[in-house]
Design a protein around this motif. Structure first.
Motif, mmCIF file in Angstrom:
data_model
loop_
_atom_site.group_PDB
_atom_site.id
_atom_site.type_symbol
_atom_site.label_atom_id
_atom_site.label_comp_id
_atom_site.label_asym_id
_atom_site.label_seq_id
_atom_site.Cartn_x
_atom_site.Cartn_y
_atom_site.Cartn_z
ATOM 1 N N GLN A 224 -44.896 -95.726 26.822
ATOM 2 C CA GLN A 224 -45.319 -97.093 26.541
ATOM 3 C C GLN A 224 -45.424 -97.812 27.875
ATOM 4 O O GLN A 224 -44.436 -97.936 28.606
ATOM 5 C CB GLN A 224 -44.311 -97.802 25.633
ATOM 6 C CG GLN A 224 -44.558 -99.280 25.425
ATOM 7 C CD GLN A 224 -45.769 -99.573 24.545
ATOM 8 O OE1 GLN A 224 -46.104 -98.774 23.680
ATOM 9 N NE2 GLN A 224 -46.410 -100.705 24.768
ATOM 10 N N THR B 8 -50.748 -103.940 27.688
ATOM 11 C CA THR B 8 -49.955 -102.752 27.375
ATOM 12 C C THR B 8 -50.882 -101.632 26.917
ATOM 13 O O THR B 8 -51.998 -101.881 26.447
ATOM 14 C CB THR B 8 -48.917 -103.019 26.262
ATOM 15 O OG1 THR B 8 -49.618 -103.395 25.065
ATOM 16 C CG2 THR B 8 -47.951 -104.114 26.662
ATOM 17 N N THR B 9 -50.429 -100.410 27.047
ATOM 18 C CA THR B 9 -51.126 -99.252 26.500
ATOM 19 C C THR B 9 -50.130 -98.124 26.336
ATOM 20 O O THR B 9 -48.947 -98.263 26.699
ATOM 21 C CB THR B 9 -52.306 -98.824 27.392
ATOM 22 O OG1 THR B 9 -53.085 -97.855 26.695
ATOM 23 C CG2 THR B 9 -51.814 -98.226 28.711
ATOM 24 N N GLN B 10 -50.598 -96.998 25.811
ATOM 25 C CA GLN B 10 -49.724 -95.863 25.553
ATOM 26 C C GLN B 10 -50.431 -94.565 25.938
ATOM 27 O O GLN B 10 -51.659 -94.468 25.914
ATOM 28 C CB GLN B 10 -49.322 -95.786 24.061
ATOM 29 C CG GLN B 10 -48.622 -97.004 23.513
ATOM 30 C CD GLN B 10 -49.584 -98.128 23.146
ATOM 31 O OE1 GLN B 10 -50.718 -97.873 22.735
ATOM 32 N NE2 GLN B 10 -49.142 -99.364 23.337
ATOM 33 N N THR B 11 -49.618 -93.579 26.270
ATOM 34 C CA THR B 11 -50.117 -92.211 26.418
ATOM 35 C C THR B 11 -49.249 -91.292 25.574
ATOM 36 O O THR B 11 -48.054 -91.558 25.374
ATOM 37 C CB THR B 11 -50.087 -91.721 27.877
ATOM 38 O OG1 THR B 11 -48.728 -91.627 28.328
ATOM 39 C CG2 THR B 11 -50.872 -92.648 28.786
ATOM 40 N N LEU C 280 -54.903 -91.117 25.863
ATOM 41 C CA LEU C 280 -54.733 -92.448 26.439
ATOM 42 C C LEU C 280 -55.236 -93.473 25.436
ATOM 43 O O LEU C 280 -56.432 -93.518 25.112
ATOM 44 C CB LEU C 280 -55.511 -92.566 27.754
ATOM 45 C CG LEU C 280 -55.493 -93.939 28.433
ATOM 46 C CD1 LEU C 280 -54.077 -94.349 28.835
ATOM 47 C CD2 LEU C 280 -56.417 -93.933 29.656
ATOM 48 N N ALA C 281 -54.320 -94.311 24.944
ATOM 49 C CA ALA C 281 -54.672 -95.279 23.905
ATOM 50 C C ALA C 281 -55.588 -96.372 24.425
ATOM 51 O O ALA C 281 -56.321 -96.986 23.637
ATOM 52 C CB ALA C 281 -53.401 -95.892 23.319
ATOM 53 N N LEU C 282 -55.584 -96.628 25.731
ATOM 54 C CA LEU C 282 -56.372 -97.707 26.306
ATOM 55 C C LEU C 282 -57.845 -97.607 25.919
ATOM 56 O O LEU C 282 -58.495 -98.605 25.604
ATOM 57 C CB LEU C 282 -56.221 -97.695 27.830
ATOM 58 C CG LEU C 282 -57.005 -98.751 28.605
ATOM 59 C CD1 LEU C 282 -56.429 -100.138 28.321
ATOM 60 C CD2 LEU C 282 -56.976 -98.451 30.097
ATOM 61 N N ASN C 283 -58.384 -96.380 25.950
ATOM 62 C CA ASN C 283 -59.792 -96.195 25.595
ATOM 63 C C ASN C 283 -60.026 -95.021 24.647
ATOM 64 O O ASN C 283 -61.169 -94.615 24.426
ATOM 65 C CB ASN C 283 -60.651 -96.028 26.852
ATOM 66 C CG ASN C 283 -60.148 -94.911 27.748
ATOM 67 O OD1 ASN C 283 -59.426 -94.022 27.313
ATOM 68 N ND2 ASN C 283 -60.530 -94.951 29.022
ATOM 69 N N LEU D 7 -53.932 -97.378 36.605
ATOM 70 C CA LEU D 7 -54.321 -98.451 35.689
ATOM 71 C C LEU D 7 -55.221 -99.518 36.315
ATOM 72 O O LEU D 7 -56.147 -100.009 35.646
ATOM 73 C CB LEU D 7 -53.067 -99.097 35.090
ATOM 74 C CG LEU D 7 -52.303 -98.238 34.078
ATOM 75 C CD1 LEU D 7 -51.038 -98.946 33.629
ATOM 76 C CD2 LEU D 7 -53.178 -97.911 32.876
ATOM 77 N N TYR E 209 -59.104 -99.223 35.784
ATOM 78 C CA TYR E 209 -59.751 -99.517 34.505
ATOM 79 C C TYR E 209 -60.096 -101.000 34.350
ATOM 80 O O TYR E 209 -60.937 -101.355 33.528
ATOM 81 C CB TYR E 209 -58.847 -99.086 33.351
ATOM 82 C CG TYR E 209 -58.637 -97.591 33.265
ATOM 83 C CD1 TYR E 209 -59.579 -96.774 32.662
ATOM 84 C CD2 TYR E 209 -57.501 -96.993 33.805
ATOM 85 C CE1 TYR E 209 -59.399 -95.402 32.587
ATOM 86 C CE2 TYR E 209 -57.304 -95.622 33.736
ATOM 87 C CZ TYR E 209 -58.256 -94.827 33.129
ATOM 88 O OH TYR E 209 -58.073 -93.464 33.064
ATOM 89 N N THR F 90 -63.526 -99.742 31.883
ATOM 90 C CA THR F 90 -62.524 -99.576 30.823
ATOM 91 C C THR F 90 -62.688 -98.279 30.041
ATOM 92 O O THR F 90 -61.733 -97.788 29.443
ATOM 93 C CB THR F 90 -62.569 -100.765 29.850
ATOM 94 O OG1 THR F 90 -63.915 -100.902 29.338
ATOM 95 C CG2 THR F 90 -62.174 -102.050 30.555
#
Length: 796
Positions: free
Chosen positions: A446, A472-475, A501-504, A538, A541, A557
């Motif tokens: 997280q 925030t994001t998650q892997t 990778l939850a970001l994208n 990070l 992005y 992104t």
């Protein structure tokens, strides 16, 4: 303030005084000092204690030995100080030989040994081949992997107790810059390196780190805490993810759980103190803690430096607390923290401005914190579960101001990067039988971040924001690997790793496989393949641009993972008692490289040492690294050791224009020699040991982009023509490091004084070129000059 000549004289006098004191100190009564040697013997895969294993000191007359108890523990009392050879064997397991193990009077020697079960169960002991001496601790690692010891990081000339700097002795590894411990592995960018500790990914464990970096000025970690660990340079096992160039898989040692012991150390780099011991007399747990404060910081607080001198300071703390239980497994709490910073002040008198650098005031802060906890427990007779959780915070700030002609300050650069991470991992190892082992796990991260970057733009005469984002994001990573050993001569490892990778929403599924075959006794051949991927730092992005209508766009992104296919073929041949020759050839295909979205500018992320990227990027680049590595190694024996390595390689890439170019780190060749010798002055009690060590590096220079002098003069700053990217090769890199040390064993303590000299010949190795507007000429930035590192250490 003392002059340079005065400082040199004082340093030389101090060195000579210390050496004379230790060489010709007052003689002590002739007697044989002894120490306790104890430890634990466990199964390699499941870490279960092995009762009845035999441990013998083979070089004593008569030999001295014992057997492990129900907990796998053993103890040998009154072992004379000095170097000894140990043999560990047990029916049904492969024998291990440990030669030239150092027993000192200052601390008990604790050996934690893992035995590998033999395939064909008989009532005989199977002798281990000599190649086990540098075999990786992780049995799933087959190619391009080796173990390294804490003793190596202390012994290698100018390694200054730093694993990354010690790795320069190994084939395929070169330095990106003398001023820090960034390492280039097989032509890859330093940022492709992964750091792990006790089975969990950790933030960059180095002082003075910058965003996206895997190195820094000096290691935060103390060698007081490190145990033997693994280092990998390609085709990693399935459990390692989010890395494309290399892996440091660090293990921590437990503190002494029977008696309190201490270490004090003082030198050019810093002053530190370590303590370890049992948590209580009724509990088998232990603690180990180390604190260090930089010497420059202490001198600064004492007022040695004036106000117009740049100040560099750092301090760090690391710890490991182990709590074993009888029924609920073993708990451990570990971590590290480092505070570091640099402050430079502009010269206040314009008559002293010799270059543009004299007009800048800057402040840099880099703070790193990591705390972890683990639980390891047996599940039945065939499985081992390890759960690890960690929390980290990396806070980096930078601000620079320019002194204008009227002495007013103009803000040139302002950066802020704060990344918080909560990590959890679970690993299940199941040993079905001696031939089959399965290891599977998951890793969750997280990530919370606050990012900002502003740079002065002379065209609009103000600070322009290139990056400003909180979020925030998650892997999520998952892996599984199977080891199959059909015979003693054949080992097969196969599995996969996945990264999300939850970001994208980017996902990667990565197959891994390797085989090791003993063609003939002591002749081994290995073949390994792996697909590896890594997300960008990070900040990349969230790079932003402001359009003419005032709206902000973020073009990066949706960037995908950068990927690397690794293929490695290796041959390994131990010979004699303590020699080994190893050859590896490799090919790496890099895909989805992040490159600038431009047909005229071939910028690519894989040419950066570190840092954030604020350009518009696309995954349209590709690269290839291929080469041959040879290593001749003499393991420490008879008081000497040697590693000679040669690497011949190519590193190429192409950007959006499709043109193949040299990568920045395409040095083409790298030769290293690392070696040393110990001389025992007092043979009877092994009281005085002189060590002499040396390291020679000869490497091809990296590539750079030529400076266009006419355009630089017109612009008033450095201009490099993108069309000629990486067409200019720096001169060869040549560096000789030497070190001398004197270790003395007293009745209850051990002392060691050492002097390491980095770049002994004071060679000016080129780092890069720049345009100096004050003289309208091109000048060079050179790497580190001659640097003496004096250190004193006492264990008691």
């Amino acid at each position: 303030m003392l002059t340079s000549d005065q400082m040199k004289s004082i340093t030389l006098a101090a060195v000579l005084t210390l050496l004379l004191l230790f060489l010709f100190g007052v003689a002590l009564p002739a007697q044989t000092w002894t120490q306790t040697v104890r430890g634990k013997i466990v199964d390699k895969q499941l870490k279960t204690p092995l009762m009845g294993a035999l441990v013998a000191v083979t070089d004593l007359v008569p030999p001295k030995g014992t057997a492990t108890d129900i907990n796998g523990q053993f103890k040998l009392n009154e072992i004379p100080v000095g170097r000894h050879s140990f043999k560990i064997n047990m029916i049904g397991y492969r024998e291990i030989l440990l030669n030239d193990v150092d027993v000192s009077s200052g601390k008990e020697l604790v050996l934690n040994i893992e035995l590998e079960e033999q395939i064909n169960q008989t009532n005989e002991v199977v002798i281990t081949a000599k190649d086990d001496k540098k075999k990786p601790l992780n049995s799933m690692s087959t190619v391009s992997a080796r173990t390294f010891s804490v003793e190596e990081t202390r012994r290698f000339a100018a390694a200054v107790n730093d694993p990354a700097r010690a790795a320069l002795a190994y084939a395929g590894v070169s330095t990106a810059s003398d001023g820090n411990n960034f390492i280039v592995i097989r032509g890859n960018a330093p940022s492709g390196l992964l750091w792990r500790m006790e089975g969990i990914d950790i933030p960059n464990p180095n002082h003075f780190s910058i965003p996206g970096a895997a190195g820094g000025g000096i290691s935060i970690l103390s060698t007081q805490l490190l145990a033997n660990s693994d280092f990998m340079t390609g085709a990693f096992a399935s459990e390692y993810g989010n890395a494309t160039s290399g892996v440091f898989d660090l293990r921590l040692r437990s503190g002494n759980n029977e008696k309190a012991e201490y270490t004090f150390q003082a030198g050019v780099l810093g002053v530190d103190f370590a303590a370890e011991g049992p948590l209580s007399k009724k509990h088998n747990g232990s603690y180990l803690i180390n604190y260090r404060y930089s010497t420059l910081g202490l001198l600064s607080k004492a007022g040695v430096f004036g106000d117009d001198v740049g100040i560099t300071t750092f301090q760090d703390l690391s710890y490991n607390v182990v709590l074993p239980t009888e029924r609920f497994g073993t708990f451990a709490f570990f971590g590290f923290g480092g505070l570091s910073g640099e402050t430079y002040r502009a010269k206040t008198d314009s008559l002293e401005w010799e270059s543009e650098d004299d007009r800048y005031t800057s402040k840099f802060i880099s703070n790193t914190l990591f705390n972890g906890a683990s639980w390891t427990n047996q599940l039945g007779e065939k499985s081992l579960l390890k759960i690890v959780a960690g929390v980290s915070d990396v806070n980096i700030k930078y601000k620079s101001e320019y002194t204008q002609d009227d002495y007013s300050l103009r803000l040139e650069n302002s950066e802020f990067n704060d990344t918080k991470r909560l990590t959890g991992s679970a690993t299940l190892t199941t040993k079905l039988n001696a031939k089959n082992t399965i290891r599977s796990g998951i890793v969750f991260n997280q990530l919370g971040f606050s990012l900002y970057e502003g740079v002065y733009d002379p065209e609009v005469n103000q600070l322009v924001e290139n990056l400003k984002q909180d979020g925030t994001t998650q892997t999520l990573q998952a892996y599984s690997q199977w080891q199959f050993r059909p015979t003693e001569r054949l080992t097969i490892n196969a599995g996969f790793h996945s990264l999300y990778l939850a970001l994208n929403g980017n996902t990667s599924i990565e197959p891994r496989a390797a085989v090791r075959w003993e063609l003939a006794p002591l002749h081994n051949i290995s073949l390994g393949y792996g697909l590896h991927s890594q997300h960008l730092p990070l900040p990349a992005y969230f790079a932003q641009a402001t359009l003419t209508d005032g709206s902000i766009v973020r073009p990066n992104t949706k960037l995908k993972f950068q990927k690397a296919h690794h293929l490695v073929l290796a041959y390994d041949h131990p010979f004699g008692e303590n020699f080994r020759i190893k050859a590896e050839t490799y090919y790496q295909w890099l895909s989805d490289l992040a490159v600038k979205n431009s047909m005229t500018d071939p910028f690519a992320v894989n040419n950066m040492i570190a840092g954030s990227y604020t350009d518009s990027l696309v995954n349209a680049g590709a690269g290839k690294n291929y080469g041959l590595e040879l290593t001749l190694e003499k393991f420490f024996s008879g008081g000497s050791y040697m590693i000679a390595s040669a690497s011949l390689y190519e590193s190429k890439y192409k950007a959006l224009d499709g043109v193949w170019r040299n990568s920045r780190f395409n040095g083409k060749y790298n030769f290293t020699f690392t070696g040393g010798k110990e001389y025992t002055l007092s043979e009877k009690r092994k009281g005085r040991v002189i060590g002499v060590n040396a390291k020679l590096i000869w490497a091809g220079g990296f590539y750079d982009t030529p400076i266009d002098l006419e355009k630089s003069i017109a612009l008033g700053g450095t201009y490099k023509d993108p069309a000629k990217s990486f067409q200019e090769k720096n001169s060869d890199y040549l560096r000789l490091d030497v070190g001398v040390s004197l270790k003395r064993n007293f009745k209850k303590c051990t002392t060691r004084v050492s002097l390491d000299i980095q770049n002994t010949t004071n060679r000016k190795n080129v780092f890069n070129r720049y345009f100096d507007p004050s003289s309208n000429t091109i000048k060079y930035n050179y790497q580190a000059p001659l640097i003496p590192v004096l250190n004193y250490r006492i264990e008691f």
